[in-house]
Design an enzyme around this catalytic site. Structure first.
Site, PDB file in Angstrom:
ATOM      1  N   LYS A  82      96.331  50.784  59.002  1.00  0.00           N
ATOM      2  CA  LYS A  82      96.547  50.005  57.498  1.00  0.00           C
ATOM      3  C   LYS A  82      96.895  51.252  56.344  1.00  0.00           C
ATOM      4  O   LYS A  82      97.905  51.135  55.755  1.00  0.00           O
ATOM      5  CB  LYS A  82      95.292  49.722  57.182  1.00  0.00           C
ATOM      6  CG  LYS A  82      95.012  48.992  55.792  1.00  0.00           C
ATOM      7  CD  LYS A  82      93.623  48.736  55.478  1.00  0.00           C
ATOM      8  CE  LYS A  82      92.799  49.974  55.596  1.00  0.00           C
ATOM      9  NZ  LYS A  82      91.369  49.620  55.049  1.00  0.00           N
ATOM     10  N   THR A  83      96.194  52.656  56.449  1.00  0.00           N
ATOM     11  CA  THR A  83      96.740  53.632  55.625  1.00  0.00           C
ATOM     12  C   THR A  83      98.049  53.904  55.829  1.00  0.00           C
ATOM     13  O   THR A  83      98.706  54.502  54.904  1.00  0.00           O
ATOM     14  CB  THR A  83      95.593  54.632  55.799  1.00  0.00           C
ATOM     15  OG1 THR A  83      94.267  54.334  55.762  1.00  0.00           O
ATOM     16  CG2 THR A  83      95.610  55.745  54.718  1.00  0.00           C
ATOM     17  N   ASP A 114      93.454  48.763  48.068  1.00  0.00           N
ATOM     18  CA  ASP A 114      92.828  48.794  49.285  1.00  0.00           C
ATOM     19  C   ASP A 114      91.477  48.352  49.523  1.00  0.00           C
ATOM     20  O   ASP A 114      90.767  48.134  48.410  1.00  0.00           O
ATOM     21  CB  ASP A 114      92.861  50.326  49.688  1.00  0.00           C
ATOM     22  CG  ASP A 114      92.804  50.569  50.949  1.00  0.00           C
ATOM     23  OD1 ASP A 114      93.017  49.818  51.938  1.00  0.00           O
ATOM     24  OD2 ASP A 114      92.233  51.782  51.435  1.00  0.00           O
ATOM     25  N   GLU A 115      91.152  47.926  50.708  1.00  0.00           N
ATOM     26  CA  GLU A 115      89.808  47.219  50.777  1.00  0.00           C
ATOM     27  C   GLU A 115      89.515  46.084  49.838  1.00  0.00           C
ATOM     28  O   GLU A 115      88.493  45.816  49.288  1.00  0.00           O
ATOM     29  CB  GLU A 115      88.695  48.292  50.489  1.00  0.00           C
ATOM     30  CG  GLU A 115      88.700  49.500  51.275  1.00  0.00           C
ATOM     31  CD  GLU A 115      88.292  49.525  52.910  1.00  0.00           C
ATOM     32  OE1 GLU A 115      88.069  48.076  53.463  1.00  0.00           O
ATOM     33  OE2 GLU A 115      88.117  50.245  53.375  1.00  0.00           O
ATOM     34  N   GLN A 132      85.634  42.789  57.541  1.00  0.00           N
ATOM     35  CA  GLN A 132      84.945  43.954  57.144  1.00  0.00           C
ATOM     36  C   GLN A 132      84.184  44.146  55.649  1.00  0.00           C
ATOM     37  O   GLN A 132      84.244  45.107  55.294  1.00  0.00           O
ATOM     38  CB  GLN A 132      85.753  45.222  57.471  1.00  0.00           C
ATOM     39  CG  GLN A 132      86.348  45.320  58.837  1.00  0.00           C
ATOM     40  CD  GLN A 132      87.249  46.707  58.797  1.00  0.00           C
ATOM     41  OE1 GLN A 132      86.899  47.759  58.799  1.00  0.00           O
ATOM     42  NE2 GLN A 132      88.526  46.335  59.351  1.00  0.00           N
ATOM     43  N   ARG A 174      84.301  51.605  64.921  1.00  0.00           N
ATOM     44  CA  ARG A 174      84.337  52.761  64.268  1.00  0.00           C
ATOM     45  C   ARG A 174      84.937  53.597  65.800  1.00  0.00           C
ATOM     46  O   ARG A 174      85.271  54.686  65.713  1.00  0.00           O
ATOM     47  CB  ARG A 174      83.506  53.319  63.646  1.00  0.00           C
ATOM     48  CG  ARG A 174      83.069  53.001  62.202  1.00  0.00           C
ATOM     49  CD  ARG A 174      84.175  52.707  61.469  1.00  0.00           C
ATOM     50  NE  ARG A 174      84.717  51.359  61.418  1.00  0.00           N
ATOM     51  CZ  ARG A 174      85.823  50.970  60.973  1.00  0.00           C
ATOM     52  NH1 ARG A 174      86.623  51.779  60.433  1.00  0.00           N
ATOM     53  NH2 ARG A 174      86.205  49.723  61.234  1.00  0.00           N
TER      54      ARG A 174
END
Length: 817
Positions: free
Chosen positions: A48-49, A231-232, A262, A615
């Site tokens: 994503k980043t 973001d997020e 998430q 993670r």
DNA sequence: CATAGCGTGTTTCTC
DNA sequence: ACACGCTATG
């Protein structure tokens, strides 16, 4: 990508081609999107980043000026990471990147007067606003029998996040608690304005209101920030939504990235609808799904996927990966929390000792901060370096808050919380009664408390002696304030000296206590010096204070340090680690007890576990205990219901955690299942009275004798020996980090965990003021000062060619002589 | 006004 | 278990 030629459709083709080269089709698709709204549904580990940074680079390559782009993140750390990565793609660009709160703080500096503030307004942190809240409750004259200050603060915070004003709130149907809060709310807001201060929620609220009530300004800013990336997005609240929406009307180039699975911050006002309904809000939206995972093994991913499928409120995503199968996920249960901690620490030591892993490969996640204690203890006992994200926060320490309070008051004389804090710190004979009277006077005249203090003589209720004391304080303040524009370091040293805070600290701190307040103050000063150096242009007091207010200790997490990371599941979001332990996957803990009332919260708990699982890159263990000590007493434990939702048949299930290769290498390998528990076993009464239903056919002992799951069938005998060696090496030098022994352990022979950790460097206590040390690069030097504790312990060393600061736990420093 | 000693309430935590 | 906040005491 859908259209392979699209990259070449303009002049910047070459550039683009380079940008797109390593991306998959959906990633390219997202990167090349320029105008119009876009929703990127990005699964965990889906790059994503990478997509966001590449897209920004792409926009720039299309000739869009950097100042028209703003990227909003949830944490500073995410912003830093993004900035770093963009800089590699498009060096020297000046795209605005940062958190929502920072974005708003900066807008508010400019347009402060439009919401009734001055540009030097202060940002109250949580404890500041709690203090302010108490005062407001008092001033509002409401009873706190049915609602604690915390609860009232919570209600008001939620209201602000939903853009509910005091007037609107009072018109609503309210529960008893909310009714009380609704009475306090306007008082609290008025007091904040008088103090020229805002709380965290206000940063968003004021900006949202600013945009709502000033169409002209809104249009201007919409024009200015033409391309906005969020973001997020699943964690945004209504206020944040309103802000980005307001900035994306004339130029609806809003692109949001998120993963509904998430979303773990519902409890503090994040609204999942923002992402679930994005397509409704922007019918013309382009939706891109990033479902390929680059992070985890299929084993890990399947466990995560099985789990999250049990949620109802979600958008189905099909996660997949090309990564190697990897090792099965381990599900392990222990007798109790101590065994859990000891066993995990032992495994980490063993893995490091045999060179299979390094400390920073490991992370341990838990639901509550309190669970890190036993783990911390176990790691420290073995000399394993670790870091706790969100332990005791540096900026929350008393001495730090005190010094900062003086600075706050210098910057904004209206900062009443700061004044209340420092007026009698160190003690100056100004007691609670006097402070209260100043407060009342201030409230009555609608002036800041400092102003009230200046007019102490006008307050009849004040004793003559008190008036004198208050005037003395004002005099001290004025002397400090006169230096407001001095360099930060000078100002801070002057504060500490002039207020006699240094003497106060020396007197108060007792030697037995190993915390060093004075050292912490030094550390704060070096942080200020650092800030001055990094922001030579705007290195003002105001900027420093804003920085401190908007920075959290989570941001201090350093992934390159050679340390095991301990943190809560919440804090783990956005990070990744090769090897992950998730502890305490137990009923009432992982679905937390208080989350069971409604479905939405329960599903959020499931997402929390999902976040934790995803993670892990290559290795993952979930564990629970048969009994656990909670708040003092030990109780039987029921495994988390989530465990039954996992693909148990493909996982490796292990019961009991005694490290036989560690403590009992003599035990035969046949696996009789009849454990001779070594002395470390605590409070065991073998027959657990709790049944563990982890599915059929569990053969719990079967796996135990092979290995510890790091690397199947890799010369187990050698590992065993080395593990033992490592253990002994560490045991010989117990608690090496705090040992008083100044001798440097023999590092010639051991190639073990001890080598990596304790044995390699002298105990921290060997480094004292005046000690001569040698550094690999700088040569010999003398320690000028030490400060901080444990992994944070710092030393300032003077070398021939200048001074340097080191983190003792990791610096390559040797004691000379 | 300062301090010691008791009682209470405990999720998660960003900014 | 533990930390924090309030209250009774010096």
């Amino acid at each position: 990508m859908d259209d392979p030629d699209s990259a070449a459709r303009d002049d910047a083709g070459h550039n683009n081609h380079a940008l797109l080269r390593e991306l998959t089709a959906p990633q390219c698709d997202a990167v090349q999107h320029v105008d119009g709204p876009m929703l990127i549904l990005a699964g965990p580990g889906s790059g994503k980043t990478r997509v966001v940074t590449h897209r920004i680079a792409y926009l720039l390559s299309q000739g869009i000026p950097d100042w028209q782009i703003a990227a909003l993140t949830f944490t500073n750390k995410a912003a830093d990471e993004m900035r770093l990565r963009l800089d590699k793609l498009a060096p020297g660009q000046n795209v605005w990147m940062g958190t929502f709160h920072r974005f708003c703080a900066q807008l508010l500096r400019r347009y402060a007067s439009m919401v009734g503030l001055q540009e030097n307004y202060s940002i109250y942190d949580t404890s500041d606003s709690k203090q302010a809240m108490k005062r407001a409750i008092e001033a509002a004259g409401v009873s706190t029998t049915h609602a604690s200050p915390d609860q009232i603060a919570g209600v008001i915070s939620k209201a602000k996040n939903k853009l509910v004003t005091p007037e609107v709130m009072q018109g609503q149907m309210l529960s008893p608690k909310e009714t009380v809060a609704a009475k306090v709310y306007p008082v609290y807001q008025r007091q904040l304005l008088t103090a020229n201060a805002v709380d965290f929620d206000d940063l968003l609220l004021h900006v949202a209101n600013l945009l709502r009530h000033n169409p002209e300004l809104r249009g201007e800013l919409d024009q200015r920030f033409r391309y906005i990336l969020v973001d997020e997005y699943q964690d945004t609240n209504l206020a944040q939504y309103a802000i980005v929406r307001a900035l994306s009307i004339d130029h609806p180039n809003l692109s949001v990235t998120g993963d509904p699975d998430q979303s773990i911050y519902g409890w503090r006002g994040a609204d999942l609808n923002n992402i679930l309904d994005f397509e409704k809000d922007y019918p013309a939206v382009k939706t891109v799904r990033l479902e390929q995972n680059y992070r985890s093994t299929p084993n890990v991913l399947r466990v995560a996927d099985q789990l999250i499928r049990h949620n109802r409120r979600r958008k189905q995503k099909d996660l997949f990966t090309d990564n190697d199968e990897g090792e099965p996920v381990i599900l392990r249960w222990y007798e109790n929390g101590y065994e859990e901690a000891d066993s995990i620490a032992d495994e980490i030591v063993a893995a490091i000792a045999s060179d299979r892993a390094r400390p920073n490969d490991f992370a341990i996640f838990c639901r509550m901060n309190s669970l890190t204690r036993s783990l911390e203890h176990a790691l420290r006992g073995r000399g394993v370096p670790y870091q706790i994200v969100n332990g005791v926060e540096f900026y929350q320490r008393k001495e730090i808050k005190d010094v900062l309070a003086y600075l706050h008051l210098v910057n904004n004389p209206g900062h009443d919380v700061a004044l209340s804090r420092v007026i009698n710190t160190p003690t100056r004979g100004i007691g609670a009664k006097t402070v209260q009277r100043l407060q009342e006077f201030a409230d009555r005249h609608n002036v800041p408390m400092l102003e009230a203090a200046r007019r102490a003589e006008e307050i009849e209720s004040l004793a003559k002696r008190s008036v004198t004391m208050v005037q003395k304080f004002v005099a001290i303040y004025d002397r400090i304030a006169a230096r407001a524009t001095a360099p930060l370091e000078e100002l801070m040293r002057f504060v500490v000296q002039e207020s006699q805070y240094d003497k106060y600290l020396e007197k108060t701190s007792d030697e037995s206590d190993d915390s060093s307040p004075l050292g912490n103050v030094d550390e704060l000063i070096s942080a200020a010096v650092d800030f001055d150096r990094r922001h030579p242009d705007d290195g003002s007091l105001e900027a420093f204070l804003e920085q401190v207010a908007l920075v959290s200790d989570t941001d201090a997490f350093e992934e390159n340090d050679q340390r095991v990371t301990l943190m809560t599941l919440h804090a783990s979001k956005g990070l990744e680690f090769p090897r992950v332990f998730i502890v305490g996957v137990e009923d009432d803990l992982l679905p937390h007890k208080r989350s069971k009332e409604d479905d939405a919260q329960f599903e959020e708990e499931r997402r929390l576990l999902f976040v934790g699982i995803t993670r892990a890159k290559e290795w993952l263990q979930l564990s629970c205990c048969k009994r656990r000590m909670i708040r003092g007493d030990t109780r039987p434990v029921i495994p988390s219901p989530f465990l039954n939702e996992l693909p148990l048949e493909e996982m490796k299930r292990i019961e009991s955690a005694v490290e036989r290769n560690f403590f009992d290498s003599h035990i035969d390998q046949s696996g009789s299942g009849d454990w001779d528990l070594p002395a470390i076993q605590i409070g065991d009464d073998a027959q657990a009275d709790v049944s563990f239903d982890f599915g059929a056919n569990q053969d719990v002992n079967q796996d135990i004798n092979q290995d510890d799951g790091f690397e199947p069938s890799d010369e187990p005998s050698r590992q065993t020996k080395e593990s033992t060696a490592a253990f002994e090496a560490v045991a010989d030098e117990p608690a090496a980090a705090t040992s008083a022994s100044d001798s440097i352990p023999d590092i010639g022979k051991l190639k073990t965990a001890a080598d990596l950790m304790s044995a390699k460097r002298p105990p921290l206590s060997a480094f004292r003021e005046g000690t001569t040390v040698r550094h690999f690069d700088y040569g010999e030097g003398t320690i000028l000062a030490v400060s901080g504790l444990g992994p944070k312990r710092m030393a300032r060393v003077r070398f021939a060619d200048g001074e340097h600061n080191f983190r003792l736990a990791f610096a390559k420093l040797e004691v000379v002589g």
